[in-house]
Scaffold this motif. Structure first.
Motif, PDB file in Angstrom:
ATOM      1  N   LEU A 196     -11.580  -9.369 -11.302  1.00  0.00           N
ATOM      2  CA  LEU A 196     -12.156  -8.839 -12.540  1.00  0.00           C
ATOM      3  C   LEU A 196     -11.095  -8.407 -13.540  1.00  0.00           C
ATOM      4  CD1 LEU A 196     -15.091  -6.652 -11.153  1.00  0.00           C
ATOM      5  CD2 LEU A 196     -15.260  -8.818 -12.376  1.00  0.00           C
ATOM      6  N   MET A 197      -9.827  -8.400 -13.115  1.00  0.00           N
ATOM      7  CA  MET A 197      -8.769  -8.008 -14.044  1.00  0.00           C
ATOM      8  C   MET A 197      -8.521  -9.158 -15.011  1.00  0.00           C
ATOM      9  SD  MET A 197      -7.498  -4.938 -13.378  1.00  0.00           S
ATOM     10  CE  MET A 197      -5.831  -4.887 -14.048  1.00  0.00           C
ATOM     11  N   ALA A 198      -8.615  -8.873 -16.304  1.00  0.00           N
ATOM     12  CA  ALA A 198      -8.328  -9.918 -17.276  1.00  0.00           C
ATOM     13  C   ALA A 198      -6.877 -10.357 -17.087  1.00  0.00           C
ATOM     14  CB  ALA A 198      -8.544  -9.373 -18.678  1.00  0.00           C
ATOM     15  N   ALA A 210       4.843   0.071  -4.665  1.00  0.00           N
ATOM     16  CA  ALA A 210       3.732   0.614  -3.880  1.00  0.00           C
ATOM     17  C   ALA A 210       2.629   1.043  -4.826  1.00  0.00           C
ATOM     18  CB  ALA A 210       4.204   1.809  -3.052  1.00  0.00           C
ATOM     19  N   GLY A 251      -0.311   2.858  -3.697  1.00  0.00           N
ATOM     20  CA  GLY A 251      -0.932   4.129  -3.293  1.00  0.00           C
ATOM     21  C   GLY A 251      -2.382   4.209  -3.702  1.00  0.00           C
ATOM     22  N   SER A 252      -2.727   5.215  -4.502  1.00  0.00           N
ATOM     23  CA  SER A 252      -4.126   5.388  -4.887  1.00  0.00           C
ATOM     24  C   SER A 252      -4.419   4.779  -6.258  1.00  0.00           C
ATOM     25  CB  SER A 252      -4.465   6.879  -4.905  1.00  0.00           C
ATOM     26  OG  SER A 252      -3.580   7.554  -5.780  1.00  0.00           O
ATOM     27  N   ASP A 253      -3.443   4.123  -6.858  1.00  0.00           N
ATOM     28  CA  ASP A 253      -3.648   3.609  -8.211  1.00  0.00           C
ATOM     29  C   ASP A 253      -3.407   2.111  -8.284  1.00  0.00           C
ATOM     30  OD1 ASP A 253      -4.095   3.410 -10.934  1.00  0.00           O
ATOM     31  OD2 ASP A 253      -2.124   4.188 -11.499  1.00  0.00           O
ATOM     32  N   ASN A 272       0.821  -1.200   0.000  1.00  0.00           N
ATOM     33  CA  ASN A 272       0.000   0.000   0.000  1.00  0.00           C
ATOM     34  C   ASN A 272       0.855   1.250   0.000  1.00  0.00           C
ATOM     35  OD1 ASN A 272      -2.618   1.220   0.205  1.00  0.00           O
ATOM     36  ND2 ASN A 272      -2.058   1.749   2.290  1.00  0.00           N
ATOM     37  N   ILE A 311      -5.210  -0.154  -9.864  1.00  0.00           N
ATOM     38  CA  ILE A 311      -5.408  -0.687 -11.207  1.00  0.00           C
ATOM     39  C   ILE A 311      -4.140  -0.510 -12.043  1.00  0.00           C
ATOM     40  CG2 ILE A 311      -6.742  -0.472 -13.349  1.00  0.00           C
ATOM     41  CD1 ILE A 311      -8.351  -1.604 -11.052  1.00  0.00           C
ATOM     42  N   GLY A 312      -3.567   0.687 -11.972  1.00  0.00           N
ATOM     43  CA  GLY A 312      -2.343   0.947 -12.731  1.00  0.00           C
ATOM     44  C   GLY A 312      -1.228  -0.002 -12.304  1.00  0.00           C
ATOM     45  N   ALA A 313      -1.111  -0.229 -11.003  1.00  0.00           N
ATOM     46  CA  ALA A 313      -0.068  -1.127 -10.509  1.00  0.00           C
ATOM     47  C   ALA A 313      -0.324  -2.557 -10.978  1.00  0.00           C
ATOM     48  CB  ALA A 313      -0.008  -1.066  -8.982  1.00  0.00           C
ATOM     49  N   THR A 347     -12.102  -8.650  -5.208  1.00  0.00           N
ATOM     50  CA  THR A 347     -13.096  -8.405  -6.257  1.00  0.00           C
ATOM     51  C   THR A 347     -12.423  -7.735  -7.454  1.00  0.00           C
ATOM     52  OG1 THR A 347     -14.876  -8.198  -4.658  1.00  0.00           O
ATOM     53  CG2 THR A 347     -15.232  -7.179  -6.799  1.00  0.00           C
ATOM     54  N   THR A 348     -11.614  -6.735  -7.166  1.00  0.00           N
ATOM     55  CA  THR A 348     -10.920  -6.036  -8.249  1.00  0.00           C
ATOM     56  C   THR A 348      -9.982  -6.975  -9.005  1.00  0.00           C
ATOM     57  OG1 THR A 348     -11.034  -3.921  -7.122  1.00  0.00           O
ATOM     58  CG2 THR A 348      -9.315  -4.156  -8.771  1.00  0.00           C
ATOM     59  N   GLU A 396      -1.847  -3.410 -13.713  1.00  0.00           N
ATOM     60  CA  GLU A 396      -1.515  -3.463 -15.146  1.00  0.00           C
ATOM     61  C   GLU A 396      -0.007  -3.565 -15.334  1.00  0.00           C
ATOM     62  OE1 GLU A 396      -3.369  -0.099 -16.983  1.00  0.00           O
ATOM     63  OE2 GLU A 396      -5.317  -1.084 -17.030  1.00  0.00           O
ATOM     64  N   ASP A 397       0.732  -2.845 -14.499  1.00  0.00           N
ATOM     65  CA  ASP A 397       2.190  -2.920 -14.593  1.00  0.00           C
ATOM     66  C   ASP A 397       2.674  -4.345 -14.326  1.00  0.00           C
ATOM     67  OD1 ASP A 397       2.277  -0.255 -15.159  1.00  0.00           O
ATOM     68  OD2 ASP A 397       2.866   0.382 -13.143  1.00  0.00           O
TER      69      ASP A 397
END
Lengths: 301, 546
Positions: free
Chosen positions: A108-110, A67, A69-71, A37, A73-75, A104-105, A77-78
């Motif tokens: 749902l990520m492909a 980390a 943080g607030s992203d 986090n 989804i971006g992490a 849950t998130t 994807e990385d």
């Protein structure tokens, strides 16, 4: 195969960081990616770090940590874009996060599969935190969502306290497997599972040492994979089972974490092998073998 | 060294020693003096500028809680219920039915070149359409080949079309989550509820990293919206402020014609409390005339309409379980203590009254370790605070920024569904806050509701909800109090009252230029007082030319 994701939850001080470091140190050939986090007082033991660049920490053995943080989804994807792709993703949740929301998130990520939610409970602190009116419901929800509860810091409590806190936890999460842990030391195979990784010269089942016991089954004939996974999930002595199962429709990969199980078609050719792990004293190898027998498909004439 | 003296029909100063005047003298972007022409002529050579002779000047309005991404949202299609003005000054009509929404998106779709590019709308609010449920079939009418999505005004629901579900790998049976409603066919209806479900799908409809981050053009557009709303200083309440983003903010606000001062708060995410306070202390040094740095924003709970706010007993009116903490109490304590010691101000988002109480308790404890006579730690939204919580906040030296706009847009929902009549009537309780002596601002939280402090003042004065009911007569404040809240009140909560907030000698020459006198119009018309433009740091910006 989708990238398995394990959420590591639990309140502050429960030992999440120690567990992550232990798993990185004893990764037994698995390439782990870890999302934390926040980068606080360095979440990763300094001697494990090989390099640090652009917020990404490279760790010995091909593991990485960053980390989110607030992203988140971006992490995520990385991580999916990493080459080579990690074998397993660990997400260290914040102390007040509900692991099921993160699962849950990731579910749902492909390209990802929510594998397990581990919730750590500090044997010395959990009941005090659960008595804090601001935190009570959060702690109870975290425990209720766990596929496995890791009872940590047992070296800090007496035998009596250990029995009390165990009973307290069993009351709150009666069906959840409970693993005792001291100083974050738990074999990776017991929490993340073990599958044969021949490419990296790793032997199946290795490392389930100390408090744990394991059994490698190598079924030579087709089984009902879904029924087997469910049977192993119902087997109270099994904390983890993972491996390749021959079925009438080809090879399937099964995952069992505590009461939870999943199956998916195997995307690569592998020899049949299932690694089953449980606590010494609770793990019953005969019952596991029986489960395999029960799930054998009738031989075709 | 030029001195310009502006004449005006009336100058409302917010300075109690000289509440009204006819002339204001400006030198080097600052106010040299306020009074009569004769008085100001004593400063020596000057140019008399009569362009505002028939206008009313107020201190430049201050938005204490907004997000500059409001400017970036206009890259996407507005489909909300209410009329809303874009940065170009064009008013987009509110849409009153799903068919209207589909028609507007279809029109945009027809003009798109790239057949695969996503199409994203925002601002939908079905609560005003009898809670009609939009489905993927509705959005398939816009396009069956490109991903189409609409983010709801509440921010908690995303609707997508079939193509988007397909791309996200979600067009299958077997979903088992209350946030993914299923149709009779067992497939998702296309409505995705709660952030953990919206976000993984959002990227396929254009809610990607670029959408979520601050972008240069968006910040420019935000400045233009400020001029149209009479705003000369706005917070950006929660930015990542990485080196890259900070450099972009500096570059954009540093342009000679950037019309507003932005107070960018560093959001407390992704950093340990120690690193956070150190980084913000370093940022503070980088402040410029139009970019205020060195403040922290903490989020403690979620939202009331999303049922993720932390409420005290008896909780949600509809029986929903309590919301979520976004920060652990110990971490909040550490941030507060370290920030107090470093002299860094913290504004904390609380929506539910339990979150408010945690912040009060935590600050009281932190102040014992790190006493500070003038910290002005402020609670943002603080929508459910009770009279006794305001009393305690005042005694601890805390500020509050209440969400007056929310009361208008979602007050009916709160009455009916989330907190019930009694507590809905005292949500965003401006009267209680002022009576207890809490320093107070009121806000829009743009883009959650449109930027427009005069509207926000109107909402606090009338306490009308969207359905036209007065909800919470006892919590009304006067026009004078509301105008103070959107100028001095906001300046005080941001510790900028030595710079802005009133028209008096020494302060920055920041004015809202109005076509009518907001203290003379019927209070019901306060929101409709036309804004001619602004003067910011002595520079004149006409809304018509921005």
């Amino acid at each position: 195969m989708d990238l398995p994701v394990t959420i590591i939850g639990g309140y502050l001080g429960a030992g999440k960081t120690s567990l992550v470091n232990h798993l990185l140190r004893h990764n037994e050939g698995q390439r782990l990616a870890v999302l934390v986090n926040e980068f606080g007082d360095l979440p990763i033991d300094a001697d494990l770090i090989e390099a640090e660049e652009d917020g990404l920490i490279s760790i010995s053995g091909g593991c990485v940590c960053c980390a989110f943080g607030s992203d988140l989804i971006g992490a995520l994807e990385d991580v999916l874009a990493m080459d080579p792709r990690p074998d397993h993703l660990l997400i260290e949740a914040s102390g007040v996060a509900l692991p099921a929301s993160i699962a849950t998130t990731t579910g749902l990520m492909a390209g990802m599969r929510s594998d397990a939610m581990l919730v750590l409970a500090d044997a010395d602190q959990i009941r005090r935190n659960a008595a804090n009116p601001y935190l009570a419901d959060t702690i109870e929800r975290q425990l209720g969502q766990a596929d496995m509860v890791l009872l940590t810091k047992l070296d800090l409590v007496t035998e009596d306290e250990r029995a009390d806190v165990t009973a307290w936890l069993k009351e709150r999460a009666p069906r959840t497997r409970l693993l005792p842990v001291t100083r974050g030391e738990v074999p990776i195979t017991a929490v993340l599972g073990s599958i044969p990784l021949p490419a990296r010269g790793h032997r199946p089942g290795g490392g389930a040492h100390g408090l744990f016991e394991s059994l490698v089954m190598e079924p030579g004939h087709p089984l009902d994979a879904a029924a087997l996974a469910e049977a192993l999930a119902k087997e109270p002595g099994v904390t983890r089972a993972k491996g390749f199962v021959p079925t009438s429709e080809g090879m399937m990969l099964i995952h069992v974490v505590g009461n939870r199980c999943q199956t998916e078609p195997a995307s690569e050719v592998r020899a049949p092998a299932v690694v089953c792990i449980g606590l010494k004293g609770e793990f019953d190898a005969d019952r596991v073998r029986e489960a395999f027998d029960r799930c054998a498909l009738a031989r075709q004439a | 060294m030029t001195t310009t003296i502006y004449s005006a029909a009336k100058i409302i100063t917010m300075n109690p020693s000289r509440p009204e005047a006819t002339h204001v003298a400006v030198r080097d972007g600052r106010i040299l003096g306020v009074g009569t022409l004769e008085e100001l002529a004593g400063w020596g050579d000057h140019e008399l500028d009569d362009r505002f002779a028939d206008k009313v000047l107020m201190p430049g309005l201050i938005e204490g809680h907004a997000h500059t991404m409001e400017g970036a949202l206009w890259n996407f299609t507005y489909v909300g219920w209410f009329d809303r003005m874009d940065p170009d000054g064009k008013t987009w009509d509110g849409l009153k039915s799903i068919d209207d929404v589909v028609a507007r998106l279809s029109e945009v779709e027809a003009a798109m070149d790239d057949p695969d590019a996503p199409l994203l709308g925002w601002g939908l609010d079905p609560i005003y359409m009898d809670n009609v449920r939009m489905t993927r079939a509705d959005l398939d009418r816009v396009s069956s080949t490109r991903p189409v999505g609409i983010q709801h005004a509440s921010g908690h629901i995303l609707n997508v079309n079939t193509k988007a579900l397909e791309l996200a790998g979600m067009l299958k049976t077997g979903h088992n989550h209350p946030g993914i409603p299923l149709g009779a066919d067992g497939l998702p209806t296309g409505e995705l509820k709660s952030p953990e479900i919206m976000l993984p799908v959002g990227k396929y409809v254009g809610m990607d990293r670029a959408f979520l981050a601050s972008d240069e053009q968006g910040l420019i557009n935000y400045g233009r919206l400020c001029v149209r709303a009479g705003v000369t200083t706005s917070s950006d309440l929660g930015a990542q402020l990485t080196d890259e983003i900070t450099a972009m903010f500096k570059r954009v606000t540093g342009a000679p014609d950037y019309p507003a001062c932005i107070a960018a708060f560093r959001i407390a995410m992704g950093l340990s409390p120690k690193d956070l306070v150190e980084q913000v202390t370093a940022l503070k040094e980088q402040s410029t005339d139009r970019l205020e740095l060195g403040r922290i924003k903490v989020v403690s709970d979620g939202s009331i309409q999303g049922f993720s706010a932390r409420l005290r007993w008896p909780g949600y009116y509809n029986g929903a379980p309590n919301g979520m903490w976004y920060i652990a109490p110990e971490q909040l304590r550490e941030i507060y203590t370290l920030a107090l010691k470093a002299g860094i101000q913290v504004h904390t988002h609380t929506n539910g009254d339990e979150a408010t109480q945690l912040c009060i308790d935590t600050l009281e404890a932190a102040l014992r370790d790190a006493p500070d006579r003038d910290h002005r730690f402020t609670l943002q939204h603080c929508q459910l605070a009770s009279q006794e919580q305001f009393r305690k906040m005042a005694r601890l030296g805390m500020g509050v920024n209440l969400f007056a706009n929310h009361h208008y847009y979602w007050g009916d929902e709160h009455y009916r569904l989330t907190v019930g009549p009694e507590r809905a009537e005292r949500m965003n309780a401006c009267r209680s806050a002022l009576d207890e002596g809490v320093i107070m601002a009121i806000h829009s939280d743009a883009p959650v509701t449109p930027l427009g402090p005069l509207f926000t003042a109107w909402a606090a004065v009338t306490r009308l909800t969207a359905s036209g009911r007065v909800q919470g007569e006892a919590q009304k404040i006067t026009v004078a109090e509301a105008l103070y809240a959107i100028t001095m009140g906001a300046a005080v909560t941001m510790k900028m009252d030595h710079l802005i907030g009133s028209i008096e000698a020494g302060k920055r020459a920041d004015f809202a230029v109005l076509e009518e006198d907001p203290t003379a119009v019927d209070p019901m018309a306060l929101k409709d007082v036309p804004v001619w433009g602004t003067v910011q740091g002595g520079r004149v910006f006409a809304a018509s030319g921005i």
